[in-house]
Design an enzyme around this catalytic site. Structure first.
Site, short mmCIF file in Angstrom:
data_model
loop_
_atom_site.label_atom_id
_atom_site.label_comp_id
_atom_site.label_asym_id
_atom_site.label_seq_id
_atom_site.Cartn_x
_atom_site.Cartn_y
_atom_site.Cartn_z
N GLU A 115 -5.28 -8.54 0.59
CA GLU A 115 -6.01 -8.22 1.83
C GLU A 115 -7.48 -7.95 1.55
O GLU A 115 -7.80 -7.23 0.61
CB GLU A 115 -5.45 -6.96 2.52
N GLU A 118 0.81 -1.22 0.00
CA GLU A 118 0.00 0.00 0.00
C GLU A 118 0.84 1.28 0.00
O GLU A 118 0.77 2.10 0.92
CB GLU A 118 -0.95 -0.01 1.21
#
Ligand SMILES: OC[C@H]1NNC[C@@H](O)[C@@H]1O
Ligand SMILES: [Ca+2]
Length: 446
Positions: A352, A166
């Protein structure tokens, strides 16, 4: 394939990150990280929570791997803590730090669980932050040296590598909103962090190719929120598109696959991009083997001249998780379908997906039916994506264990396994039992 069953060999896993679960941040010669500093700075985290103990995974990793085996996980995504390996980010190597991950990887292989390693999940060596961290162009070399050393030490047993977790959150929540380490509020620093993470990523991909790791694959994990226009007006449609290009996979995949930042970023944010960024674009454009997609929620975007990039997030009035994020499974499909259509990656992994709910222990059990409902709704969308041409090869639930949820500390529980932080006892939640059935049946219907 029947309409409810995933493809054969679909990679079912669960994910964690070093600073969120390990504890022992400075044990055995490990160096300090920016999250050690940030969480120890009063006012930065809920309740003053830190990663000093977390899930004590540094000591309990064997027990946790036994849990993964009991759940029937095929794979486990975890991150290596850079400052355990290079206490000062570069130079001196800490063999005891390497040893911990050697033991972890060997234990996973013994349990027949495939390791997916994230090289960087936000715990930057603090010594490098003192040199400017992700705003210093030299970090591309420091990071590549660290990553290449990990390929050399673990490449014989670890075949699946994720360069960055991320990078948008690292860049903007860490350097613009100031809510994550290193706690900066500087939009120019944020775009510099975007650019240097891309440079570090691509230099590392090149180094990975040179290591010739047998059956090795390397990719990047990107955060995504499905942004829809608040109204069917051109200005809301434009604002939603710009929010997508800025805060979702395009900000990174456009440079990686197409050799430039997304059009909207160049039109509306070029003043924040580093000087002469164009000179790096050819090097940043480097083939990867898979794209990691993280997804939690969706929102509406309304044109708003006072907000950055002219759009502000508004709510739909949908049910929310404990994080206050609206539950929008359809957005999962849109993101997965969108990444395939826009960049046609060879492979996609959901690295995720999960939810925080207010879990309660009743007679040593946790009846988290809301989390089962959330996971089922999202797996339905993932299967629909596969049936519509998305090269989705695996899914990692976030998270294996309740853990340190950054600025929220331990107040938000994402685990499919409950952690009692007072006793460090683990309790498999109903969602964990349900997920092990999903893995057994390769389907969310059984
Ligand atoms: O907020 C839940 C998760 N989101 N992606 C990054 C992880 O470190 C977070 O815990
Ligand atoms: Ca290139």
């Amino acid at each position: 394939m029947s309409e409810k069953v995933f493809p054969k060999d679909f990679m079912w896993g669960a994910a964690t990150a070093s600073y969120q679960i390990e504890g022992s941040p400075l044990v055995d010669g490990a160096g300090s990280s920016i999250w050690h500093r940030f969480s120890h700075t009063p006012g930065n985290t809920y309740n003053g929570d830190t990663g000093d103990v977390a899930d004590d995974h540094y000591n309990k990793y064997k027990e946790d791997i036994a849990l993964m085996k009991e759940l029937g996980l095929k794979a486990y995504r975890f991150s290596i803590s850079w400052p355990r390996i290079f206490p000062y980010g570069k130079g001196k190597i800490n063999e005891k730090g390497v040893d911990f991950y050697n033991r972890l990887v060997d234990e996973l292989l013994k349990a027949n669980i495939t390791p997916f390693v994230t090289l960087y999940h936000w715990d930057l060596p603090a010594a490098l932050q003192d040199l400017g961290g992700w705003t210093n162009r030299d970090i591309a070399y420091w990071y590549t040296d660290y990553a290449d050393y990990m390929f050399q030490r673990f490449g014989d047993r670890v075949k699946n590598w994720i360069t960055l977790n991320e990078p948008w959150v690292m860049a903007f929540v860490g350097h613009f909103m100031g809510e994550h380490a290193p706690g900066m509020k500087d939009l120019y620093a944020s775009f510099s962090a975007v650019h240097n993470q891309l440079r570090a990523h691509s230099k590392t991909v090149k180094a990975f190719r040179e290591e010739n790791i047998k059956e090795g694959k390397i990719g990047i994990t990107l955060s995504n929120t499905s942004h829809d226009p608040a109204a069917d007006s051109q200005e809301d449609i434009d604002a939603a598109r710009l929010a997508h290009e800025w805060s979702n996979y395009p900000l990174f995949l456009n440079p990686i696959y197409k050799g430039d930042y997304p059009k909207g970023i160049k039109e509306h944010a070029s003043e924040f991009l580093p000087h002469n960024y164009e000179n790096d674009l050819e090097e940043i454009k480097e083939k990867i083997d898979f794209v990691g997609i993280n997804y939690y929620s969706g929102d509406l975007v309304k044109a708003d001249t006072k907000s950055f990039l002219g759009g502000k997030n508004v709510e739909r009035g949908l049910p929310k998780t404990e994080m206050g994020w609206e539950i929008y499974p359809e957005g999962f499909y849109k993101i997965l379908k969108g990444v395939q259509e826009e960049y046609n990656p060879k492979e996609v992994y959901v690295t995720e997906n999960g939810a925080a709910f207010d879990d309660k222990v009743v007679n040593q059990e946790v009846h988290d039916e809301k989390r089962i409902e959330y996971l089922k709704q999202h797996l339905e969308q993932a299967l629909k994506a596969i049936q519509n041409g998305v090269t989705l090869k695996g899914y990692f639930a976030w998270s294996l264990l309740d853990n340190f949820e950054w600025a929220w500390g331990y107040s938000k529980r994402f685990g499919i396994v409950y952690v009692d932080y007072k006793t460090q006892k683990r309790i498999i939640k109903d969602s964990g039992k349900w997920y092990s059935q999903v893995i057994k049946n390769n389907s969310f219907e059984f």
